[in-house]
Design a protein around this motif. Structure first.
Motif, mmCIF file in Angstrom:
data_model
loop_
_atom_site.group_PDB
_atom_site.id
_atom_site.type_symbol
_atom_site.label_atom_id
_atom_site.label_comp_id
_atom_site.label_asym_id
_atom_site.label_seq_id
_atom_site.Cartn_x
_atom_site.Cartn_y
_atom_site.Cartn_z
ATOM 1 N N LEU A 224 0.824 -1.205 0.000
ATOM 2 C CA LEU A 224 0.000 0.000 0.000
ATOM 3 C C LEU A 224 0.863 1.263 0.000
ATOM 4 O O LEU A 224 0.669 2.163 -0.832
ATOM 5 N N PHE A 225 1.809 1.329 0.910
ATOM 6 C CA PHE A 225 2.619 2.546 1.032
ATOM 7 C C PHE A 225 3.651 2.653 -0.078
ATOM 8 O O PHE A 225 4.007 3.753 -0.486
ATOM 9 N N PHE A 226 4.130 1.530 -0.582
ATOM 10 C CA PHE A 226 5.069 1.541 -1.696
ATOM 11 C C PHE A 226 4.403 2.073 -2.959
ATOM 12 O O PHE A 226 4.990 2.851 -3.717
ATOM 13 N N ALA A 227 3.160 1.661 -3.194
ATOM 14 C CA ALA A 227 2.467 2.018 -4.430
ATOM 15 C C ALA A 227 1.832 3.390 -4.396
ATOM 16 O O ALA A 227 1.378 3.875 -5.428
ATOM 17 N N CYS A 228 1.787 4.030 -3.232
ATOM 18 C CA CYS A 228 1.139 5.340 -3.135
ATOM 19 C C CYS A 228 2.076 6.375 -2.529
ATOM 20 O O CYS A 228 2.706 7.156 -3.239
ATOM 21 N N TYR A 229 2.224 6.355 -1.223
ATOM 22 C CA TYR A 229 3.003 7.394 -0.541
ATOM 23 C C TYR A 229 4.463 7.394 -0.978
ATOM 24 O O TYR A 229 5.100 8.451 -1.031
ATOM 25 N N GLY A 230 5.003 6.231 -1.276
ATOM 26 C CA GLY A 230 6.394 6.151 -1.694
ATOM 27 C C GLY A 230 6.664 6.745 -3.058
ATOM 28 O O GLY A 230 7.823 6.855 -3.461
ATOM 29 N N GLN A 231 5.595 7.139 -3.784
ATOM 30 C CA GLN A 231 5.754 7.692 -5.128
ATOM 31 C C GLN A 231 5.405 9.179 -5.221
ATOM 32 O O GLN A 231 5.725 9.827 -6.213
ATOM 33 N N PHE A 232 4.751 9.714 -4.200
ATOM 34 C CA PHE A 232 4.252 11.085 -4.287
ATOM 35 C C PHE A 232 5.337 12.099 -4.643
ATOM 36 O O PHE A 232 5.185 12.904 -5.551
ATOM 37 N N GLU A 233 6.418 12.078 -3.861
ATOM 38 C CA GLU A 233 7.441 13.111 -4.024
ATOM 39 C C GLU A 233 8.652 12.615 -4.799
ATOM 40 O O GLU A 233 9.660 13.310 -4.860
ATOM 41 N N SER A 234 8.548 11.422 -5.391
ATOM 42 C CA SER A 234 9.693 10.883 -6.133
ATOM 43 C C SER A 234 9.254 10.462 -7.526
ATOM 44 O O SER A 234 9.270 11.262 -8.469
ATOM 45 N N GLY A 235 8.847 9.211 -7.679
ATOM 46 C CA GLY A 235 8.549 8.676 -8.994
ATOM 47 C C GLY A 235 7.419 9.390 -9.705
ATOM 48 O O GLY A 235 7.529 9.745 -10.882
ATOM 49 N N LEU A 236 6.317 9.618 -9.013
ATOM 50 C CA LEU A 236 5.172 10.260 -9.651
ATOM 51 C C LEU A 236 5.485 11.707 -10.009
ATOM 52 O O LEU A 236 5.061 12.204 -11.061
ATOM 53 N N ALA A 237 6.228 12.389 -9.132
ATOM 54 C CA ALA A 237 6.623 13.763 -9.439
ATOM 55 C C ALA A 237 7.566 13.802 -10.635
ATOM 56 O O ALA A 237 7.433 14.658 -11.528
ATOM 57 N N ALA A 238 8.522 12.859 -10.680
ATOM 58 C CA ALA A 238 9.453 12.809 -11.810
ATOM 59 C C ALA A 238 8.708 12.465 -13.098
ATOM 60 O O ALA A 238 8.964 13.057 -14.161
ATOM 61 N N TYR A 239 7.798 11.522 -13.023
ATOM 62 C CA TYR A 239 7.007 11.145 -14.197
ATOM 63 C C TYR A 239 6.169 12.324 -14.692
ATOM 64 O O TYR A 239 6.081 12.584 -15.901
ATOM 65 N N GLY A 240 5.556 13.052 -13.765
ATOM 66 C CA GLY A 240 4.710 14.168 -14.156
ATOM 67 C C GLY A 240 5.472 15.266 -14.878
ATOM 68 O O GLY A 240 4.994 15.823 -15.873
ATOM 69 N N THR A 241 6.662 15.568 -14.392
ATOM 70 C CA THR A 241 7.443 16.638 -15.016
ATOM 71 C C THR A 241 8.135 16.177 -16.296
ATOM 72 O O THR A 241 8.234 16.932 -17.260
ATOM 73 N N GLU A 242 8.597 14.916 -16.326
ATOM 74 C CA GLU A 242 9.347 14.429 -17.489
ATOM 75 C C GLU A 242 8.427 13.904 -18.590
ATOM 76 O O GLU A 242 8.572 14.268 -19.755
ATOM 77 N N ALA A 243 7.486 13.042 -18.232
ATOM 78 C CA ALA A 243 6.640 12.425 -19.252
ATOM 79 C C ALA A 243 5.433 13.287 -19.608
ATOM 80 O O ALA A 243 5.095 13.454 -20.780
ATOM 81 N N ALA A 244 4.763 13.823 -18.561
ATOM 82 C CA ALA A 244 3.560 14.622 -18.814
ATOM 83 C C ALA A 244 3.882 16.076 -19.116
ATOM 84 O O ALA A 244 3.019 16.813 -19.602
ATOM 85 N N GLY A 245 5.088 16.522 -18.797
ATOM 86 C CA GLY A 245 5.501 17.886 -19.108
ATOM 87 C C GLY A 245 4.821 18.952 -18.283
ATOM 88 O O GLY A 245 4.731 20.105 -18.713
ATOM 89 N N ILE A 246 4.336 18.625 -17.089
ATOM 90 C CA ILE A 246 3.684 19.628 -16.269
ATOM 91 C C ILE A 246 4.727 20.466 -15.539
ATOM 92 O O ILE A 246 5.866 20.036 -15.334
ATOM 93 N N GLU A 247 4.336 21.663 -15.138
ATOM 94 C CA GLU A 247 5.232 22.552 -14.421
ATOM 95 C C GLU A 247 5.407 22.058 -12.985
ATOM 96 O O GLU A 247 4.469 21.512 -12.388
ATOM 97 N N PRO A 248 6.605 22.253 -12.405
ATOM 98 C CA PRO A 248 6.799 21.858 -11.004
ATOM 99 C C PRO A 248 5.774 22.483 -10.059
ATOM 100 O O PRO A 248 5.359 21.853 -9.081
ATOM 101 N N SER A 249 5.353 23.729 -10.353
ATOM 102 C CA SER A 249 4.371 24.378 -9.484
ATOM 103 C C SER A 249 3.038 23.639 -9.495
ATOM 104 O O SER A 249 2.274 23.691 -8.520
ATOM 105 N N THR A 250 2.754 22.921 -10.585
ATOM 106 C CA THR A 250 1.505 22.168 -10.682
ATOM 107 C C THR A 250 1.481 21.006 -9.705
ATOM 108 O O THR A 250 0.403 20.567 -9.274
ATOM 109 N N LEU A 251 2.664 20.491 -9.355
ATOM 110 C CA LEU A 251 2.721 19.419 -8.360
ATOM 111 C C LEU A 251 2.147 19.890 -7.032
ATOM 112 O O LEU A 251 1.505 19.119 -6.313
ATOM 113 N N GLY A 252 2.395 21.158 -6.695
ATOM 114 C CA GLY A 252 1.813 21.703 -5.470
ATOM 115 C C GLY A 252 0.298 21.725 -5.537
ATOM 116 O O GLY A 252 -0.384 21.424 -4.549
ATOM 117 N N ILE A 253 -0.245 22.068 -6.705
ATOM 118 C CA ILE A 253 -1.701 22.056 -6.877
ATOM 119 C C ILE A 253 -2.231 20.628 -6.771
ATOM 120 O O ILE A 253 -3.284 20.374 -6.169
#
Length: 436
Positions: A224-253
């Motif tokens: 549970l924690f590996f697939a969710c909380y463990g990705q919030f500020e690492s993998g999912l954030a990296a994926y969002g900025t690199e693959a989805a091209g979103i702005e870092p400020s959007t992660l805060g939103i």
């Protein structure tokens, strides 16, 4: 809630409020404000997590032997010292040592608070108590982060020192409030206990590892924690900025959307799930999170517009929040209901250790994958989320009806079953009650 429970919840919320002041800005503080570099900031964050892994194996036994109240008071004082020291640290050594002290203190606080909640509740009220704690902690973190954001100024280190001092004071307030709590003289039974259960609790780690339902719950908790909380500020954030091209400020939103869903949906969700089987609710969380990862896949791999990609990433975080709101009244109370009366602290600490391991391993695995292996990253965590569903359904076969659905305890039943660790001294049959 009784007076003791109200004070515990208030102290828990205030400590989360203090954490919210510093958690979003710790990396920036070490790397940029103190000018120690990204490498040192990474070490500080790693030490913060590793300190928890170092102290949690010993926390449960201390709670069961000394009681959760003195352990919480000491932990809050240690965390306060670490926060204050980190606020004044300007060198590598002092920053690392301060982070270790802060991480150790905050790690011990959670199982101590959880055990206090168990002591002050019964099976019928425990679900709502843990849901309320989760709601208040997220509200405190969110408000603390918002207020802290208005105070910080990267050109003024003193503004960050102020944040750490506020955090230190909040930890002291938690300790002071906890010291005024009058705990019940006799621990509230975490399950319907039997004469052999207390003796079973003396086996420590060996007894816990022989309790197959608890071992399965710990494995489920890690996933549970590996697939969710463990990705919030690492993998999912990296994926969002690199693959989805979103702005870092959007992660805060996106994180704000996650918190908002939790705060808004918590008690609506509670009314829907508290009379349903816990393992079925957790299984639904796995399906919701699998869908969330598919939505994230569309954001980075769907070749849609930038607006659609941004909306998809925000929706992903919001869906995770919905799953979190469903977990809060199910997982933590289930840990308590599985624990023998004399081992509540050790069971809570063991589950917290599994959580911390997932939070340490999750970024190490997800970060590189999210940044470069976009397709495999999404597929991997869709499968992990479906694994949550499978593990939850399997766990349901090892639980008694009341453990899986506490609302049944209020209704008369023919047989009350007790789930004990497999090496318990004897299996005790509960009396058979006639149904009127």
């Amino acid at each position: 809630m009784g007076a003791a429970l109200r004070r515990i919840q208030l102290g828990s919320a205030l400590s989360a409020f203090g954490l919210g002041f510093t958690v979003p800005y710790l990396y920036v503080y070490v790397a940029q404000v103190r000018d120690l570099g990204a490498g040192t900031a990474g070490v500080v964050l790693a030490v913060f997590a590793m300190a928890a892994l170092a102290v949690l194996p010993f926390t449960g036994r201390a709670i069961d032997r000394r009681g959760p109240l003195p352990v919480l008071v000491v932990a809050s004082a240690v965390a306060s010292l670490g926060a204050a020291a980190l606020g004044f640290s300007s060198g590598v050594t002092t920053s690392v040592l301060s982070a270790a002290v802060l991480g150790a203190g905050t790690a011990v606080m959670q199982p101590a608070l959880a055990t206090m909640l168990v002591r002050c509740t019964g099976t019928a009220t425990r679900t709502r108590a843990f849901a309320m704690q989760f709601f208040l902690q997220n509200l405190g973190l969110g408000i603390g982060g918002l207020v802290g954001g208005q105070l910080v100024d990267t050109s003024r280190p003193a503004s960050f020192t102020l944040l750490f001092l506020i955090e230190a004071v909040m930890f002291l307030v938690l300790g002071a409030i906890a010291a005024t709590v009058r705990m019940p003289h006799a621990p509230a039974a975490a399950t319907q206990t039997a004469p052999g259960e207390r003796g079973a609790g003396q086996g420590g780690l060996r007894t816990l590892l022989s309790h197959r339902a608890m071992v399965q719950l710990c494995v489920l908790g890690f996933v549970l924690f590996f697939a969710c909380y463990g990705q919030f500020e690492s993998g999912l954030a990296a994926y969002g900025t690199e693959a989805a091209g979103i702005e870092p400020s959007t992660l805060g939103i996106a994180l704000a959307a996650n918190t908002a869903v939790i705060v808004v949906a918590q008690f609506v969700v509670l009314r829907l799930v508290e009379r349903r089987r816990r393992t079925r609710v957790i299984a639904w969380v796995g399906l919701i999170w699998a869908f969330a990862w598919i939505v994230a896949g569309y954001a980075g791999l769907g070749h849609g517009s930038q607006t659609m990609a941004t909306a998809a990433m925000i929706s992903t975080y919001a869906l995770f929040g919905l799953g979190e709101a469903m977990l809060s009244p199910t997982v933590a109370p289930l840990v308590a209901d599985l624990a023998p009366e004399s081992m509540v602290g050790q069971y809570n600490s063991a589950f917290a250790l599994c959580k911390q391991l997932a939070l340490a391993v999750g970024p190490a695995v997800g970060g590189p994958m999210g940044a470069s292996l976009h397709g495999p990253y999404i597929v991997t965590f869709v499968l992990f989320s479906l694994g949550i569903t499978a593990l939850a359904l399997r766990l349901g076969r090892r639980l008694t009806p009341v453990q899986d659905q506490p609302s049944l305890a209020a209704a008369p039943s023919r047989v009350v079953a007790v789930s004990l660790p497999e090496n318990a001294q004897a299996e005790v049959a509960a009396p058979v009650a006639a149904v009127r």
